[in-house]
Design a protein around this motif. Sequence first.
Motif, short mmCIF file in Angstrom:
data_model
loop_
_atom_site.label_atom_id
_atom_site.label_comp_id
_atom_site.label_asym_id
_atom_site.label_seq_id
_atom_site.Cartn_x
_atom_site.Cartn_y
_atom_site.Cartn_z
N GLN A 3 0.86 -1.09 0.11
CA GLN A 3 -0.03 0.04 -0.05
C GLN A 3 0.96 1.36 -0.09
O GLN A 3 1.98 1.17 0.81
N LEU A 4 0.30 2.22 -0.82
CA LEU A 4 1.26 3.60 -0.88
C LEU A 4 -0.02 4.60 -0.15
O LEU A 4 -1.26 4.54 -0.74
N VAL A 5 0.36 5.53 0.65
CA VAL A 5 -0.48 6.62 1.20
C VAL A 5 0.19 7.81 0.99
O VAL A 5 1.45 7.93 1.59
N GLU A 6 -0.53 8.57 0.15
CA GLU A 6 0.07 10.11 -0.12
C GLU A 6 -0.47 10.90 1.01
O GLU A 6 -1.49 10.65 1.68
N SER A 7 0.04 12.04 1.24
CA SER A 7 -0.19 13.18 2.12
C SER A 7 0.58 14.50 2.06
O SER A 7 1.52 14.36 1.29
N GLY A 8 0.08 15.39 2.50
CA GLY A 8 0.48 16.77 2.30
C GLY A 8 0.11 17.72 1.57
O GLY A 8 0.61 18.87 1.26
N GLY A 9 -1.02 17.19 0.67
CA GLY A 9 -1.54 18.09 -0.32
C GLY A 9 -2.14 19.21 0.34
O GLY A 9 -2.54 19.17 1.57
N GLY A 10 -2.64 20.31 -0.53
CA GLY A 10 -3.34 21.48 0.29
C GLY A 10 -3.42 22.63 -1.00
O GLY A 10 -3.24 22.38 -2.10
N SER A 11 -4.00 23.65 -0.35
CA SER A 11 -3.98 24.73 -1.09
C SER A 11 -2.94 25.81 -0.88
O SER A 11 -2.77 25.97 0.26
N VAL A 12 -2.35 26.40 -1.73
CA VAL A 12 -1.26 27.18 -1.46
C VAL A 12 -1.48 28.32 -2.73
O VAL A 12 -1.89 28.04 -3.86
N GLN A 13 -0.77 29.44 -2.48
CA GLN A 13 -0.73 30.69 -3.51
C GLN A 13 0.51 30.37 -4.45
O GLN A 13 1.62 29.87 -3.87
N ALA A 14 0.38 30.88 -5.54
CA ALA A 14 1.40 30.82 -6.53
C ALA A 14 2.58 31.55 -5.79
O ALA A 14 2.80 32.33 -5.14
N GLY A 15 3.67 30.71 -5.97
CA GLY A 15 4.98 30.91 -5.41
C GLY A 15 5.19 30.29 -4.07
O GLY A 15 6.47 30.46 -3.75
N GLY A 16 4.43 29.67 -3.60
CA GLY A 16 4.49 28.91 -2.31
C GLY A 16 5.10 27.72 -2.46
O GLY A 16 5.50 27.34 -3.77
#
Length: 124
Positions: A3-16
């Motif tokens: 199993q592979l589990v991704e995390s850490g995504g989200g919303s960010v402003q350009a340049g971030g």
Amino acid sequence: HVQLVESGGGSVQAGGSLTLSCTTSAPTINTATMGWFRQAPGKRREPVAGIYGMAPTVYADSVKGRFIISKDVAKKTLYLQMNTLKPDDSGMYFCAADWRPSGPRWDQESRYKYWGRGTQVTVS
């Protein structure tokens, strides 16, 4: 079954920046070829970055100089550090892995037997 589990995504402003993680249930990732792919709405999934074993890292032209792929063997985790993010970087990011010693090139989906479910990245 791995199993592979991704995390850490989200919303960010350009340049971030954002750092994605992919944790695996496999006993080791030292020898695995692992990669990150992404898919924007209405578009095909595309390769982003890959790492062969513990050494060569490879990147899509669109992210070279901005993204860094790496492994933490002790944590059995693959990372994707994403800097200077652009709206075009938005999409669902998938982690992929394979333990076969050889196969198609890293940017081919057929190279990977195991896939995560993805983590969403939105850049505005």
